[in-house]
Design an enzyme around this catalytic site. Structure first.
Site, PDB file in Angstrom:
ATOM      1  N   HIS A  12      10.300  -3.574   3.748  1.00  0.00           N
ATOM      2  CA  HIS A  12      10.775  -2.192   3.736  1.00  0.00           C
ATOM      3  C   HIS A  12      11.098  -1.727   5.148  1.00  0.00           C
ATOM      4  O   HIS A  12      10.506  -2.195   6.116  1.00  0.00           O
ATOM      5  CB  HIS A  12       9.817  -1.223   3.043  1.00  0.00           C
ATOM      6  CG  HIS A  12       8.439  -1.060   3.624  1.00  0.00           C
ATOM      7  ND1 HIS A  12       7.544  -2.092   3.758  1.00  0.00           N
ATOM      8  CD2 HIS A  12       7.782   0.041   4.072  1.00  0.00           C
ATOM      9  CE1 HIS A  12       6.388  -1.633   4.246  1.00  0.00           C
ATOM     10  NE2 HIS A  12       6.515  -0.340   4.464  1.00  0.00           N
ATOM     11  N   HIS A  27       0.822  -1.224   0.000  1.00  0.00           N
ATOM     12  CA  HIS A  27       0.000   0.000   0.000  1.00  0.00           C
ATOM     13  C   HIS A  27       0.855   1.272   0.000  1.00  0.00           C
ATOM     14  O   HIS A  27       0.448   2.302   0.544  1.00  0.00           O
ATOM     15  CB  HIS A  27      -0.990  -0.027   1.171  1.00  0.00           C
ATOM     16  CG  HIS A  27      -0.347  -0.045   2.539  1.00  0.00           C
ATOM     17  ND1 HIS A  27      -0.880  -0.735   3.599  1.00  0.00           N
ATOM     18  CD2 HIS A  27       0.781   0.544   3.019  1.00  0.00           C
ATOM     19  CE1 HIS A  27      -0.113  -0.558   4.670  1.00  0.00           C
ATOM     20  NE2 HIS A  27       0.903   0.215   4.322  1.00  0.00           N
TER      21      HIS A  27
HETATM   22  C1  DHB Z   1       6.353   3.413   2.081  1.00  0.00           C
HETATM   23  C2  DHB Z   1       5.742   2.163   2.226  1.00  0.00           C
HETATM   24  C3  DHB Z   1       4.670   1.993   3.112  1.00  0.00           C
HETATM   25  O1  DHB Z   1       4.029   0.805   3.340  1.00  0.00           O
HETATM   26  C4  DHB Z   1       4.211   3.076   3.834  1.00  0.00           C
HETATM   27  O2  DHB Z   1       3.137   2.894   4.647  1.00  0.00           O
HETATM   28  C5  DHB Z   1       4.815   4.320   3.700  1.00  0.00           C
HETATM   29  C6  DHB Z   1       5.892   4.483   2.817  1.00  0.00           C
HETATM   30  C7  DHB Z   1       7.473   3.626   1.104  1.00  0.00           C
HETATM   31  O3  DHB Z   1       8.079   2.669   0.610  1.00  0.00           O
HETATM   32  O4  DHB Z   1       7.744   4.783   0.768  1.00  0.00           O
HETATM   33 FE    FE Z   2       2.513   1.133   5.342  1.00  0.00          FE
END
Ligand code: DHB
Ligand code: FE
Length: 288
Positions: A193, A12
């Site tokens: 991430h 997301h």
């Molecule tokens: C990013 C990914 C996410 O799931 C989020 O909630 C905010 C930022 C990103 O990769 O920038």
């Molecule tokens: Fe997120």
């Protein structure tokens, strides 16, 4: 009785929404990512769910660190998209499935889950982006939504196994619901991430690809993992992935994967998508 016709999973990442807003869909950077969702969009058009239960985390927009529910369920007529600081986005508000929301909350309580009950709440990119990825940019959303908020931000966060168990309760609530509506469940967030700290920028494509396999074939393994293992393997924000277990817990043990896609990096994230149906009761397509 209502029927669960599919389990969808997707990242997301907010910059996906920004890319759509800025008309970047077909640029070389974004086209391979967005093209991967075309089969998912086709599946949704063909199967026409009536209700989407969307599991996501709020990112300090509707709840801040001073007050964070571990689990919360929306039961509003309408959920307005939060302005996250870049101005209002050109997407319509989400219509709620109020009656089902109350039925689900009641079923949760009977099964010893005690969620926060939200009769008025706005929703951030955690739900906006998945809805756009599967339903595009309609003038009005063709499904009603039930938002489930999971705290994966303020420690202590819930156990992956608890998310999985909540999914089982969700399945019971859908199957006890006396309408003939067609439900899909969306797990959102991840994949790997980390946006902060010494490992900022960390992605783990190998673990992401394994997760996209295991969520279909060996979800019990993913549910047995500790929170620390999620953080270690997928990054501090990649721990969002445990929310996919709510979706997976609602499905049968044996599922068929209809579509799957992986792209890295979208912003700072390994971005994944999956569409699954129960193996024993595949969902019939609905005539246009
Ligand atoms: C990013 C990914 C996410 O799931 C989020 O909630 C905010 C930022 C990103 O990769 O920038
Ligand atoms: Fe997120």
């Amino acid at each position: 009785m209502a029927k669960l016709i599919g389990g969808l999973g997707t990242s997301h990442v907010p910059s996906i929404g920004a890319a759509i807003d800025k008309g970047l869909r077909d640029t070389p950077d974004w086209k391979p990512f967005f093209d991967g969702y075309i089969p998912g969009q086709d599946w949704v058009k063909e199967h026409k769910p009536d209700v989407a239960v969307v599991i996501f985390n709020d990112h300090g927009n509707s709840f801040f660190l001073d007050k964070v529910p571990t689990f919360a369920v929306g039961c509003a007529e309408e959920y307005r998209p939060v302005d996250e600081g870049w101005g209002p986005r050109a997407i319509p508000p989400f219509r709620g499935a109020v009656d089902f929301s109350w039925h689900f909350i009641d079923t949760l309580i009977e099964n010893r889950f005690d969620p926060m009950i939200c009769q008025e709440i706005e929703v951030d990119h955690g739900i906006q982006v998945p809805m756009e990825l599967f339903w595009g940019r309609p003038a009005e959303w063709p499904v009603r939504v039930v938002p489930i908020f999971v705290n994966v931000i303020q420690y202590p966060i819930p156990l992956p196994s608890r998310c999985y168990e909540m999914g089982r309760v969700l399945r019971r609530a859908i199957e006890n619901y006396p309408t003939d509506e067609r439900f899909v469940v969306l797990g959102t967030g991840g994949l790997s991430h980390q946006l902060q700290g010494a490992r900022a920028g960390f992605v783990n494509p190998e673990a992401d690809r394994a997760f996209l396999n295991d969520i279909a074939t060996d979800p019990d393994k993913l549910a047995r993992m500790s929170r620390e293992q999620y953080v270690e393997m997928f990054g501090s924000e990649g721990a969002e992935l445990m929310m996919w277990l709510v979706m997976r817990g609602a499905m049968d043990r044996d599922v068929v994967v209809r579509h799957k896609h992986y792209f890295v990096p979208a912003s700072m994230t390994g971005a994944g998508m999956i569409v699954m149906e129960n193996e024993k009761t595949p969902s019939p397509a609905v005539a246009a």
